[in-house]
Structure formats: structure tokens, C-alpha cells
Design a protein around this motif. Structure first.
Motif, PDB file in Angstrom:
ATOM      1  N   UNK A 368      32.201  43.729   6.352  1.00  0.00           N
ATOM      2  CA  UNK A 368      31.293  44.158   5.288  1.00  0.00           C
ATOM      3  C   UNK A 368      32.008  44.096   3.941  1.00  0.00           C
ATOM      4  N   UNK A 369      31.313  43.563   2.936  1.00  0.00           N
ATOM      5  CA  UNK A 369      31.871  43.492   1.578  1.00  0.00           C
ATOM      6  C   UNK A 369      31.679  44.838   0.888  1.00  0.00           C
ATOM      7  N   UNK A 370      32.645  45.256   0.062  1.00  0.00           N
ATOM      8  CA  UNK A 370      32.486  46.520  -0.662  1.00  0.00           C
ATOM      9  C   UNK A 370      31.344  46.427  -1.676  1.00  0.00           C
ATOM     10  N   UNK A 371      30.574  47.504  -1.770  1.00  0.00           N
ATOM     11  CA  UNK A 371      29.440  47.555  -2.693  1.00  0.00           C
ATOM     12  C   UNK A 371      29.897  48.009  -4.078  1.00  0.00           C
ATOM     13  N   UNK A 372      29.206  47.573  -5.125  1.00  0.00           N
ATOM     14  CA  UNK A 372      28.168  46.534  -5.143  1.00  0.00           C
ATOM     15  C   UNK A 372      28.781  45.155  -4.933  1.00  0.00           C
ATOM     16  N   UNK A 373      27.919  44.207  -4.454  1.00  0.00           N
ATOM     17  CA  UNK A 373      28.415  42.883  -4.125  1.00  0.00           C
ATOM     18  C   UNK A 373      27.487  41.825  -4.722  1.00  0.00           C
ATOM     19  N   UNK A 374      28.098  40.760  -5.228  1.00  0.00           N
ATOM     20  CA  UNK A 374      27.317  39.628  -5.733  1.00  0.00           C
ATOM     21  C   UNK A 374      26.998  38.700  -4.559  1.00  0.00           C
ATOM     22  N   UNK A 375      25.732  38.373  -4.396  1.00  0.00           N
ATOM     23  CA  UNK A 375      25.309  37.503  -3.304  1.00  0.00           C
ATOM     24  C   UNK A 375      24.505  36.337  -3.839  1.00  0.00           C
TER      25      UNK A 375
END
Length: 568
Positions: A368-375
Motif C-alpha cells: 500500500x502506498x502512503x496517503x495521500x497518493x498521486x494515481x
């Protein structure tokens, strides 16, 4: 003398057994039992009554005399009535009595003097001791009077009636089992048709077309089908195969069969994409107010905001058009799709909560990517891939190439489908219905005369040139019944009026398409010519298609141009 009589009786009884053993038709069996019993017992006439469950009545089965069978002279009795025959059946009582006391007024019709006509009425009971009918043997009473002891005759008739009852019960059970199987087959076909509006009444109309064309082939007196005939058992196999030709569709997910847009699964995922564009437009709006707050001039910012919103609106419009799958996605459109997809949006919420265990397993393929994340605005993610489980169909007799994944739900992967709405994986799932049809039907324990059902039903997507599926067999490897089902399946699909995703073809249009298929080696050319020349195509059209769909003038001209003459 006793030994000779016994030998004669046993011989006649064995003859009766052999005579009845080969009769499969229930009503004909009743006639044979009546006649053979009359002959073997030396009676002057005989008639039977049979309990019919569908009417709840005691109905005549057969009337036999020494001259010829007689029809429609016996009355029908309600099982609740007080008629003499009904009472005998209810009480399981055999009687020897004047004919007039049992069935009044029958004697003259049988050519027997009513004053001397006597009847031995023997109830027929099955192994459950249920009354299934009455066997009546007629004698001239003057002849019977000469024989002081009737016990031997009555014992013999009782034995015959027991054998007749068991024989009738066996055939009745067989008929009921066949009726049950036929009803179950139609029930399954109806369920497949009801499963999706995209199939309509396909499974119910293909048997009509199949039997129509098969009948024309059997009636042909010249040409390649002059010697083609189907036995009763082969007709039964063709009937069952045509009804079950798409039974494998019960395993096909409805949302794949009904996939109307490229992003659709159980729901249309364009709504998710729209929400992301809305987020981007809100982000632009927020940046607009931040720049206003920072002291920038409002007029140029208004122009900038309008341009950004227009750009995003046009991008979403393009994605929405790609989702429809109406046209082909060429190289330029593909490049623009990837450029749009490369834009990013910010996700601040955890996408691993509130989801199923199975979906969570797919998400956890990557950390899981740390939030916030650019997608990316559009993505093909690892969790979009559904792995295939179980054995490959290539391990069996099938030539279809199995895709690596069961499903690939990547957004770009689906939007980039060149033609139509289905991905390679989804098209395999749909085509796989014929594999499932074959596997399902081959798993059933058939009697010998139905063993061809899986091959007949499972070959309707094969082609004469070997380019079909699922086995890639050539025309010479397909039976004529299998080729007939293939033509029926295609013609019904082209002319069906209940497909919500397409307009039905005019009769002549459908035949033009099928002519090209015959010329290209996809369907049997000779059977297609028979379909036209015998009048089967027009016969089906006039009976089952709307009048406005049957362009008879154009169709007749087409038939003449293809076959080189009129219809036989």
C-alpha cells in the motif's frame, strides 16, 4: 394330449413375449397386447380400457375382432362413476358375465349376437397393485357352455393379464421418463433464454429450424441428400441436441454476455472515471480561487478556468466515446487515450477498506502506498488481473487458446479494445460456452441411440474449412445433423427480433450473409442451397418472423440467383 396342449400354450406365450418386447410406442403396444391376447386365448374379440392420468378417466385403448380393429365405439368413463368396468377396476374383481351387463349395446358393433355374447373382464394392476386398466375378452356363450370347467381358461387369462399389466407399466414408465427428460431439456433451454434478454428465445427457435431443415433433407429425392434419412432414434438425438446446443451458457456470467460498454462489468465503471474528472475539475477550481486569493487578475484566470474545464470536458467526452465501442480504435485515438490516462489525481482515502476478501487479496499483490497518493487518471493495475484456476481446456480435445488471465479489468486495457466491447479474456469466456456444452453433455449416461448428442450439439460453431471452434474440426468430420444445427443457429441469430443490441436482418439480408459464409467455407454449401431451394427459409419466415421482415420478392430473386432456378 396334455403335453401337446402345454407345448402349444407355452409356444404361443413365448411368441407373445417376443412380439411385445420390440414395441416401443405405448398406444401401439396396447393394440398389440389386445390382439395377441385375443389370439392366444382363442377369444372371438377383445377390448381394453386404460386409466389415463392426464384426463383422470378410464378410456378405451383398443378394440379387436377376428375381422379387423374397430375404433371409437367404446364409451369413456369417469373414474368416480358407478359404471360396471370402473367398479371392477376399483374392487379388483374379475367377472364372467353377459356383454350387455358390462358394456351395453356393444355386441352388434363387434359382429357378435348380443344374446350369446359373454365377456371375461380382468382388471390390470401394476406392481404397486394400482389399477391401470381392464382387459376384456369376448366369447360366444354357446361355445363357452360346451366347456364345463372354465378354471383353466380363467387362470391362463389371469396370467396373461398380469404379463400385459407389467408390460404396459414398463412402457408407461419409459414414456414418462422420456417425457420428463424432454421437459427438463426444454426447461433448461428456457432458463438459458430467460437468463439474458440478449439471447431471447434462441434456444427454443433453433430446434424448429433444425427439424425443418432436417425434414427437407430427408424428403429430398435428388441431389446430395437423396439417400439421407433419419431413424426414429436419430430424430430423438437431433431433437435433444438442438434443444441443448447452448446449455453451456448457464456457466457464462450474465454481465459478460450483456457487456454493452468497454468498462462494464457488473456495473458500468465509466461512473468512476467521471468522478475522477470531477475531482480534477474541482482541483482546477480550487487552484483558481487560490490564485485569486494570491492577488492575480481575475479576468485572465476566468479565461484559464474555462479553458481547463473545457479541456477536461473534452477529454472525458473522448473517454466516454471510447467506452461505447461503436467504432475501431485507431493509432491516433489510442495515443490520445494513453495521454489522457497519464494525468494524475490525488487519492486521500484508503482503497483497501470496505472491500471483499477476494478483492483485498488482489490489492495486496503490491504494498500500500502512503496517503495521500498521486494515481493515474486511468490505469491497468495489478488488482485488475484475475488469475485463472483449474485445468486448461487445451488439455482436452479443444484447440481454443486459453488466455493467461481469467479476466483483465484494466481500464486502459478495456478502453483500448480495437473493435466491440469484449476483451480477449471476455471473448474466450463467451466462446467457452460451447466447451462447457460439450463437457456437460459428455458427462451424461446416454443410451446407445443418444450417444451422438454431445457431438451434434457441440459442433455448431465449427466451420467447414476447420477455422471454427472449439475443436477446429473440418466439415468431413462433422455429421450432417451437426452441420444442420450450425446453419439453424446462424440463421436464427441473424433474423431474431428480440435482441436489444441489434436490429433484426431482413430475410434476404440474412441469406446474403449466409451465402458469403457458404462461399468462404464456413457453413455447408449443399445444405445452405437445400435450405433455400426447398423453401425452408421462406417457410420459417412466413411462420415465425414478422411480416415486415419477410421481403419475399427480394428473397425469391436471391434464391433463384444462388440456386440457378426456383424452389422445388
Amino acid at each position: 394330449q396334455a403335453m401337446n396342449m402345454m407345448e402349444s400354450t407355452i409356444s404361443r406365450f413365448v411368441s407373445l413375449i417376443n412380439s411385445l418386447a420390440g414395441e416401443q410406442d405405448y398406444d401401439k403396444l396396447i393394440e398389440r397386447i389386445t390382439k395377441e391376447t385375443m389370439d392366444i386365448s382363442g377369444a372371438d374379440g377383445a377390448f381394453t380400457y386404460i386409466v389415463r392420468e392426464n384426463t383422470g378417466k378410464l378410456q378405451p385403448g383398443s378394440v379387436q375382432t377376428r375381422a379387423e380393429p374397430i375404433k371409437d365405439i367404446l364409451p369413456v368413463y369417469e373414474l368416480q362413476s358407478d359404471a360396471k368396468l370402473v367398479a371392477l377396476l376399483r374392487e379388483d374383481r374379475r367377472v364372467v358375465a353377459p356383454l350387455e351387463s358390462i358394456v351395453p349395446g356393444l355386441g352388434p358393433s363387434l359382429g357378435i349376437d348380443p344374446a350369446f355374447a359373454r365377456v371375461i373382464a380382468q382388471p390390470l394392476r401394476n406392481r404397486m397393485q394400482e389399477g391401470i386398466g381392464v382387459l376384456c375378452l369376448l366369447y360366444d356363450g354357446r361355445r363357452m357352455a360346451e366347456e364345463t370347467d372354465q378354471s383353466g381358461r380363467l387362470a391362463f387369462i389371469e396370467a396373461l393379464s398380469g404379463f400385459a399389466a407389467v408390460t404396459l407399466e414398463g412402457r408407461k414408465m419409459l414414456r414418462m421418463q422420456k417425457d420428463l427428460l424432454a421437459s427438463f431439456v426444454k426447461l433448461l433451454a428456457g432458463a438459458i433464454d430467460a437468463k439474458s434478454p440478449y439471447t431471447g428465445g434462441h434456444c427454443q427457435r433453433v430446434p424448429i429450424l433444425t427439424k425443418l431443415l432436417a425434414r427437407k433433407a430427408c424428403e429430398a429425392e435428388r441431389g446430395p441428400f437423396a439417400d439421407f434419412r433419419l431413424s426414429a432414434e436419430e430424430w430423438e438425438a437431433l431433437h435433444m441436441a438442438s434443444w441443448l446446443h447452448d446449455c453451456g451458457k448457464v456457466t457464462t456470467p450474465e454481465y459478460v454476455v450483456d457487456k454493452a460498454t468497454r468498462l462494464e462489468t457488473i456495473y458500468n465503471r465509466i461512473h468512476e472515471i467521471r468522478t475522477r474528472f470531477e475531482v480534477l475539475k474541482r482541483d482546477v477550481h480550487i487552484r483558481y480561487w487560490k490564485r485569486i486569493a494570491a492577488g492575480e487578475q481575475r479576468e485572465p484566470l476566468d479565461h484559464w478556468l474555462a479553458e481547463e474545464w473545457l479541456r477536461l470536458d473534452q477529454q472525458f467526452l473522448f473517454v466516454a466515446e471510447c467506452n461505447l465501442g461503436d467504432g475501431e480504435l485507431n493509432r491516433d485515438r489510442m495515443q490520445r487515450l494513453h495521454e489522457i490516462a497519464a494525468q494524475t489525481w490525488e487519492r486521500t482515502l484508503d482503497d483497501r477498506i470496505g472491500i471483499s476478501w477476494e478483492e483485498l487479496q488482489r490489492k495486496e499483490r503490491l504494498p500500500a502506498a502512503p496517503l495521500p497518493v498521486e494515481e493515474p487518471l486511468l490505469a491497468d493495475r495489478a488488482d485488475h488481473l484475475l488469475f485463472r484456476t483449474g485445468d486448461s481446456h487445451e488439455d482436452h480435445e479443444f484447440s481454443m487458446k486459453t488466455p493467461q488471465y481469467l479476466y483483465n479489468r484494466g481500464e486502459i486495457h478495456n478502453l483500448a479494445v480495437v473493435r466491440g466491447t469484449l476483451t480477449e479474456e471476455e471473448r474466450f469466456v463467451i466462446n467457452e460456452h460451447i466447451v462447457q456444452t460439450i463437457l456437460m453433455l459428455k458427462s451424461l449416461p446416454y443410451p446407445h441411440h443418444l450417444k451422438a448428442v454431445p457431438d451434434i450439439a457441440g459442433s455448431h460453431h465449427e466451420k467447414m474449412d476447420g477455422s471454427g471452434y472449439p475443436r477446429g474440426i473440418h466439415g468431413e468430420e462433422m455429421s450432417i445433423p451437426a452441420r444442420i444445427v450450425a446453419i439453424a443457429d446462424i440463421f436464427e441469430a441473424l433474423t431474431a427480433v428480440d435482441r436489444p443490441y441489434k436490429k433484426p436482418k431482413m430475410l434476404s439480408e440474412a441469406l446474403i450473409i449466409m451465402k458469403k459464409m457458404a462461399d468462404d467455407g464456413h457453413i455447408d454449401r449443399e445444405l445452405f442451397h437445400l435450405f433455400l431451394e426447398s423453401g425452408a427459409a421462406l417457410e420459417y419466415g412466413h411462420t415465425y418472423l414478422p411480416a415486415e421482415q419477410v421481403d419475399e420478392v427480394q428473397t425469391m430473386a436471391l434464391i433463384k440467383s444462388i440456386t440457378g432456378g426456383g424452389m422445388r
